[in-house]
Design a protein around this motif. Structure first.
Motif, PDB file in Angstrom:
ATOM      1  N   GLU A  73       0.818  -1.212   0.000  1.00 21.24           N
ATOM      2  CA  GLU A  73       0.000   0.000   0.000  1.00 21.24           C
ATOM      3  C   GLU A  73       0.853   1.264   0.000  1.00 21.24           C
ATOM      4  N   ARG A  74       1.992   1.204   0.679  1.00 22.89           N
ATOM      5  CA  ARG A  74       2.841   2.391   0.793  1.00 22.89           C
ATOM      6  C   ARG A  74       3.704   2.606  -0.441  1.00 22.89           C
ATOM      7  N   THR A  75       4.127   1.519  -1.097  1.00 23.93           N
ATOM      8  CA  THR A  75       5.093   1.638  -2.193  1.00 23.93           C
ATOM      9  C   THR A  75       4.549   1.231  -3.554  1.00 23.93           C
ATOM     10  N   GLY A  76       3.458   0.487  -3.584  1.00 25.05           N
ATOM     11  CA  GLY A  76       2.956  -0.039  -4.845  1.00 25.05           C
ATOM     12  C   GLY A  76       3.695  -1.286  -5.300  1.00 25.05           C
ATOM     13  N   ILE A  77       4.568  -1.831  -4.446  1.00 21.66           N
ATOM     14  CA  ILE A  77       5.358  -3.009  -4.789  1.00 21.66           C
ATOM     15  C   ILE A  77       4.716  -4.249  -4.160  1.00 21.66           C
ATOM     16  N   SER A  78       4.425  -5.242  -4.982  1.00 22.92           N
ATOM     17  CA  SER A  78       3.856  -6.491  -4.491  1.00 22.92           C
ATOM     18  C   SER A  78       4.973  -7.463  -4.127  1.00 22.92           C
ATOM     19  N   VAL A  79       4.681  -8.351  -3.188  1.00 29.60           N
ATOM     20  CA  VAL A  79       5.672  -9.323  -2.729  1.00 29.60           C
ATOM     21  C   VAL A  79       5.138 -10.736  -2.952  1.00 29.60           C
ATOM     22  N   ARG A  80       5.911 -11.517  -3.714  1.00 30.48           N
ATOM     23  CA  ARG A  80       5.600 -12.941  -3.848  1.00 30.48           C
ATOM     24  C   ARG A  80       6.350 -13.644  -2.720  1.00 30.48           C
ATOM     25  N   TYR A  81       5.599 -14.014  -1.703  1.00 31.53           N
ATOM     26  CA  TYR A  81       6.176 -14.529  -0.460  1.00 31.53           C
ATOM     27  C   TYR A  81       6.033 -16.037  -0.400  1.00 31.53           C
ATOM     28  N   THR A  82       7.149 -16.739  -0.211  1.00 37.87           N
ATOM     29  CA  THR A  82       7.102 -18.196  -0.131  1.00 37.87           C
ATOM     30  C   THR A  82       7.752 -18.663   1.161  1.00 37.87           C
ATOM     31  N   GLU A  83       7.141 -19.637   1.807  1.00 42.31           N
ATOM     32  CA  GLU A  83       7.678 -20.224   3.039  1.00 42.31           C
ATOM     33  C   GLU A  83       8.380 -21.525   2.668  1.00 42.31           C
ATOM     34  N   GLU A  84       9.543 -21.399   2.045  1.00 40.96           N
ATOM     35  CA  GLU A  84      10.216 -22.563   1.482  1.00 40.96           C
ATOM     36  C   GLU A  84      11.485 -22.969   2.218  1.00 40.96           C
ATOM     37  N   ILE A  85      11.870 -22.243   3.250  1.00 41.26           N
ATOM     38  CA  ILE A  85      13.117 -22.543   3.941  1.00 41.26           C
ATOM     39  C   ILE A  85      12.791 -23.311   5.223  1.00 41.26           C
ATOM     40  N   ASN A  86      13.125 -24.581   5.234  1.00 39.62           N
ATOM     41  CA  ASN A  86      12.869 -25.411   6.409  1.00 39.62           C
ATOM     42  C   ASN A  86      14.145 -25.852   7.114  1.00 39.62           C
ATOM     43  N   ASP A  87      15.286 -25.669   6.458  1.00 40.02           N
ATOM     44  CA  ASP A  87      16.559 -26.124   6.992  1.00 40.02           C
ATOM     45  C   ASP A  87      17.653 -25.359   6.242  1.00 40.02           C
ATOM     46  N   ASN A  88      18.637 -24.858   6.956  1.00 41.97           N
ATOM     47  CA  ASN A  88      19.676 -24.055   6.317  1.00 41.97           C
ATOM     48  C   ASN A  88      20.427 -24.818   5.233  1.00 41.97           C
ATOM     49  N   ASP A  89      20.904 -26.027   5.555  1.00 44.56           N
ATOM     50  CA  ASP A  89      21.660 -26.811   4.581  1.00 44.56           C
ATOM     51  C   ASP A  89      20.803 -27.214   3.385  1.00 44.56           C
ATOM     52  N   GLU A  90      19.561 -27.587   3.670  1.00 42.59           N
ATOM     53  CA  GLU A  90      18.664 -27.998   2.592  1.00 42.59           C
ATOM     54  C   GLU A  90      18.440 -26.843   1.615  1.00 42.59           C
ATOM     55  N   PHE A  91      18.217 -25.653   2.139  1.00 44.84           N
ATOM     56  CA  PHE A  91      17.992 -24.503   1.267  1.00 44.84           C
ATOM     57  C   PHE A  91      19.270 -24.132   0.516  1.00 44.84           C
ATOM     58  N   PHE A  92      20.412 -24.233   1.206  1.00 39.64           N
ATOM     59  CA  PHE A  92      21.686 -23.988   0.551  1.00 39.64           C
ATOM     60  C   PHE A  92      21.842 -24.917  -0.654  1.00 39.64           C
ATOM     61  N   GLY A  93      21.522 -26.191  -0.445  1.00 39.72           N
ATOM     62  CA  GLY A  93      21.635 -27.144  -1.530  1.00 39.72           C
ATOM     63  C   GLY A  93      20.691 -26.842  -2.678  1.00 39.72           C
ATOM     64  N   LYS A  94      19.549 -26.229  -2.371  1.00 42.41           N
ATOM     65  CA  LYS A  94      18.570 -25.919  -3.400  1.00 42.41           C
ATOM     66  C   LYS A  94      19.047 -24.796  -4.319  1.00 42.41           C
ATOM     67  N   ILE A  95      19.683 -23.761  -3.742  1.00 40.15           N
ATOM     68  CA  ILE A  95      20.038 -22.609  -4.567  1.00 40.15           C
ATOM     69  C   ILE A  95      21.519 -22.544  -4.933  1.00 40.15           C
ATOM     70  N   SER A  96      22.349 -23.388  -4.314  1.00 41.78           N
ATOM     71  CA  SER A  96      23.788 -23.296  -4.587  1.00 41.78           C
ATOM     72  C   SER A  96      24.169 -23.593  -6.034  1.00 41.78           C
ATOM     73  N   PRO A  97      23.506 -24.542  -6.731  1.00 41.45           N
ATOM     74  CA  PRO A  97      23.911 -24.761  -8.127  1.00 41.45           C
ATOM     75  C   PRO A  97      23.799 -23.502  -8.977  1.00 41.45           C
ATOM     76  N   ALA A  98      22.725 -22.741  -8.796  1.00 37.92           N
ATOM     77  CA  ALA A  98      22.564 -21.507  -9.572  1.00 37.92           C
ATOM     78  C   ALA A  98      23.637 -20.489  -9.200  1.00 37.92           C
ATOM     79  N   LEU A  99      23.863 -20.298  -7.915  1.00 38.37           N
ATOM     80  CA  LEU A  99      24.835 -19.297  -7.481  1.00 38.37           C
ATOM     81  C   LEU A  99      26.250 -19.679  -7.904  1.00 38.37           C
TER      82      LEU A  99
END
Length: 387
Positions: A73-99
């Motif tokens: 409402e304040r900025t006009g910017i929408s947020v696509r919010y996902t609750e996908e992080i359940n474990d630090n290592d697991e999430f690291f493994g998910k995005i590390s190939p791209a990075l």
């Protein structure tokens, strides 16, 4: 259920450990390769990945998140919010190939524990934020959280929420107070104590109990703890090592005292006022889970604006009232205190959300385990706890 109750200690030799320990040269991304075209001006949106149960929701409609709504409402910017992080290592493994391969992750903003954030910083996988575009962060970030060893000046990270690792115990069942980590080893607690299983989650408090300065702890401090815990295991003093299932053990009375996180205990106390949380006399660990912008994020400017939004004291107060962790915006305390709402005003006086001076004097941020230390330390610790 709390957000922290979903977090599993990740002290094993996961992807983060292997990359850090091996020092894979090709994984490191130079500073001049981290930024991509910023589409913030064209796309009035951003993608935000967070842990479950770690943001305020509307009481009548759980799909609505009031603090995100107020940002839109304040900025006009929408947020696509996902609750996908359940474990630090697991999430690291998910995005590390791209990075690792200099590719987009599809996320503009992520939240990871600071010990994992240290890996991202060392690998050059996150971008510096433009603090000139974040006046609220500059003005309101808790001074005690401003200078972590892994990210001097907090250039790459901003705390989302903070918390304390200390001791929880059932005062009525135990029949006395606990004020010291050393008191966990008393004879009447044999078989009634649990410790956290995760290397990064557990060792700082135990070192503090031995009098170590965790801001600059040494290998000798670590091995002293290991020897101590090994003796306690042999004596069957420690009932078991846990993730966040210590909550159930403490609630049922199967254990009388345990290592615990402050935010969990606040919520436990709502159902069981006999549960106490203490920052030990020798000290407790102050930690944070931080917002970071991955390399090649498409909407970096929008992400920076969202980070700054959460450092507006009124927004930080609304979030703190819902999640009940240590608020990284001390100015939010006055917002709650002046709210005119009795329950919110009580939160403003809770030292587990807004630590007072005596408590802050016992809190310390532990230095991170370095990449060269991690393999050997994790191997020894995991052999003790059975991971």
């Amino acid at each position: 259920m709390t957000r922290r109750s979903l977090l599993r200690g990740a002290g094993g030799l996961g992807a983060a450990t292997l990359l850090g320990a091996c020092g894979v040269p090709s994984a490191y991304v130079r500073k001049d390769e981290r930024a991509g075209p910023d589409r913030s001006g064209r796309d009035r949106l951003l993608d935000f990945a967070n842990w479950p149960l770690y943001i305020d929701t509307d009481d009548e409609d759980e799909s609505r998140r009031p603090t995100l709504d107020s940002f839109r409402e304040r900025t006009g910017i929408s947020v696509r919010y996902t609750e996908e992080i359940n474990d630090n290592d697991e999430f690291f493994g998910k995005i590390s190939p791209a990075l690792m391969n200099r590719q987009e992750t599809g996320r503009d903003l992520i939240v990871v524990s600071d010990w994992m954030a240290a890996r991202f910083v060392r690998l050059g996988w996150v971008q510096e934020m433009d603090r000139t575009a974040q006046p609220n962060v500059a003005a309101h970030l808790d001074p005690q959280l401003r200078r972590p060893a892994f990210d001097p000046g907090r250039l790459h990270s901003v705390p989302w929420q903070s918390g304390i690792t200390g001791i929880a115990y059932n005062r009525r069942r135990l029949g006395r107070e606990l004020r010291s980590t050393k008191e966990l080893w008393a004879d009447d607690l044999r078989g009634k104590v649990t410790l956290l299983s995760g290397l990064d989650e557990s060792i700082a408090l135990l070192m503090q109990g031995n009098g170590a300065d965790v801001t600059r702890w040494t290998a000798d401090d670590f091995h002293e703890v290991c020897e101590q815990v090994e003796r306690l295991v042999r004596r069957r003093h420690i009932r078991r090592f846990t993730g966040n299932d210590y909550i159930k053990d403490l609630s049922t009375g199967d254990v009388l005292a345990c290592q615990a996180y402050s935010g969990d205990v606040i919520q436990l106390q709502a159902d069981n006022p006999d549960i106490e949380f203490v920052v030990p006399e020798e000290g407790g660990e102050l930690w944070a889970e931080s917002l970071m912008i991955p390399n090649l994020a498409r909407h970096k400017t929008n992400a920076e604006r969202l980070v700054d939004h959460y450092y507006r004291p009124e927004v930080a107060a609304e979030l703190a009232a819902w999640v009940n962790y240590v608020c990284p915006v001390p100015a939010a305390r006055d917002v709650l205190a002046d709210s005119g709402d009795e329950e919110l005003a009580a939160l403003a006086e809770d030292p587990l959300i807004f630590p007072d001076a005596p408590m802050r004097g016992r809190l310390a941020i532990a230095r991170d385990i370095t990449s060269t230390e991690r393999r050997d330390f994790a191997k020894r610790w995991n052999s003790i706890v059975g991971l």
